[in-house]
Scaffold this active site. Structure first.
Site, PDB file in Angstrom:
ATOM      1  N   SER B 129     -19.370  43.401  65.597  1.00 33.60           N
ATOM      2  CA  SER B 129     -18.263  43.405  66.462  1.00 33.60           C
ATOM      3  C   SER B 129     -16.944  44.098  66.335  1.00 33.60           C
ATOM      4  CB  SER B 129     -17.879  42.045  66.984  1.00 33.60           C
ATOM      5  OG  SER B 129     -17.203  41.287  65.965  1.00 33.60           O
ATOM      6  N   LYS B 165     -11.939  39.317  66.150  1.00 40.84           N
ATOM      7  CA  LYS B 165     -11.535  40.190  67.177  1.00 40.84           C
ATOM      8  C   LYS B 165     -10.091  40.628  67.006  1.00 40.84           C
ATOM      9  CE  LYS B 165     -15.378  39.465  69.628  1.00 40.84           C
ATOM     10  NZ  LYS B 165     -16.022  40.540  70.152  1.00 40.84           N
TER      11      LYS B 165
END
Lengths: 206, 206
Positions: B129, B165
């Site tokens: 990610s 993130k």
DNA sequence: TTGACAAGTGAACAGGCGTTCACTAAACTC
DNA sequence: GAGTTTAGTGAACGCCTGTTCACTTGTCAA
């Protein structure tokens, strides 16, 4: 610390740890006695005896032959073997050859990550030739004593300049490729040298 | 090691370091003499005297009162304070909450990289990610006790799942963005929690 | 050849060090 | 209240340790 210990035992254990840490070697019985306010070394002798039976210290015969048990040494930093590896320079310009005058810093690395020889070192990366994978400011751990395989990341010296590239050997030449597509492949034959393989990386954010 | 030293001096210095490392306290003159094959402690005395004048060791009066100079203690593991930080889980699934039953490993980190509290931990990254910057298998150092600023990399819990993130707060919601453009932004309001800021990263190649 | 110097021998010495023994005092157990 | 345990005192003992002194050996320069 172990809650089963009474105040005296904690005091002695603390003094042992402090002396070893600050002075480099354990105290004598009389130094312990003075610290605790004892007027006899016998009191020290018996306390150390019980601490040894508890497995908190180890003793041999001779002066100052006290060693803290392994479970107490964790406080001083090492649970398992760690080597301090020198940071010897940067990897975009200059000579990244380890020389003791040039050590800028040292960083801890688990011993099991390292080869047996003692020539590993860190280099600080400059530039974005390896795109996002290896960023400017990252510290790469270089192992100079290993055969490099295809597509591995290496530090290579090209005309007195060190760079981080991927290694693609061919018949009579070697292609050094950046992960960043903005950089063209570098094709070299003789005028270069592989300093070593990049075997780990440490990045510090902010 | 300093190249100005002759073989005897290196031998004695090495024996000192080894004894201190393995036994926990320095050797006596006679132990040094036996190791070097001397039949007199006088030879040891003079060698230690010169080593002290060179600033490589320090001595006090008393038995075993030898300490290696700071510049030599690097070899025995600690140049500067190092803490062993636990690796407590993975960051794509499961609960990355530090619990002592779940410690898989411990990794050394310079103390000055760490906050004062003792709640920092490592998580192993799964998935892509964060694109190339943070790769699968990388170990991220998480600091749970710090305010997170805009665009910093964080570990966030979303419905019992932990992910890495970038953090973009807005008026009444938060956008969690991957570096990898293949992943869409995640917009959250209440049902999430910031575990901590990613303050460092360790990657081991191969 | 001589002198200077570093490196090591051998023995003796004084003090530091851990050990031991007999004893005291307080606290706790039965 | 007698007996036991725990904690510490005080002094003596003997080994261990670092120091010192006189001497030997080998190397190198003048």
């Amino acid at each position: 610390m172990n809650p089963e210990l009474n105040a005296r035992q904690k005091e002695i254990l603390g003094f042992l740890a402090q002396t070893i840490r600050e002075r480099g070697f354990p105290p004598t019985f009389r130094e312990i006695a003075e610290h605790c306010g004892f007027r006899s070394t016998q009191a020290v002798s018996r306390h150390l005896e019980t601490l040894e039976k508890m497995g908190l210290i180890h003793r041999e015969s001779g002066a100052r032959s006290i060693r803290l048990a392994a479970c107490l040494q964790e406080e001083s930093g090492r649970t398992r073997p760690v080597r301090m590896i020198p940071l010897v320079g940067e990897v975009a310009a200059g000579r990244p050859i380890p020389a003791f005058e040039e050590i800028e810093d040292r960083l801890p690395v688990p011993e099991e990550w390292l080869p047996a020889h003692e020539r590993s070192f860190f280099l600080k990366v400059r530039g974005d030739s390896m795109a996002e994978g290896i960023q400017a400011g990252d510290l790469v751990l270089v192992d100079p004593g290993v055969r490099v395989h295809r597509a591995e990341v290496v530090v290579a010296m090209i005309e007195d300049e060190a760079t981080v590239k991927r290694f693609y050997p061919e018949a009579d030449r070697v292609i050094l490729r950046s992960d960043n597509p903005a950089y063209a492949d570098i094709v070299v034959s003789r005028d270069f040298r592989v300093v070593g393989r990049v075997c780990a990386l440490i990045r510090k954010y902010r």
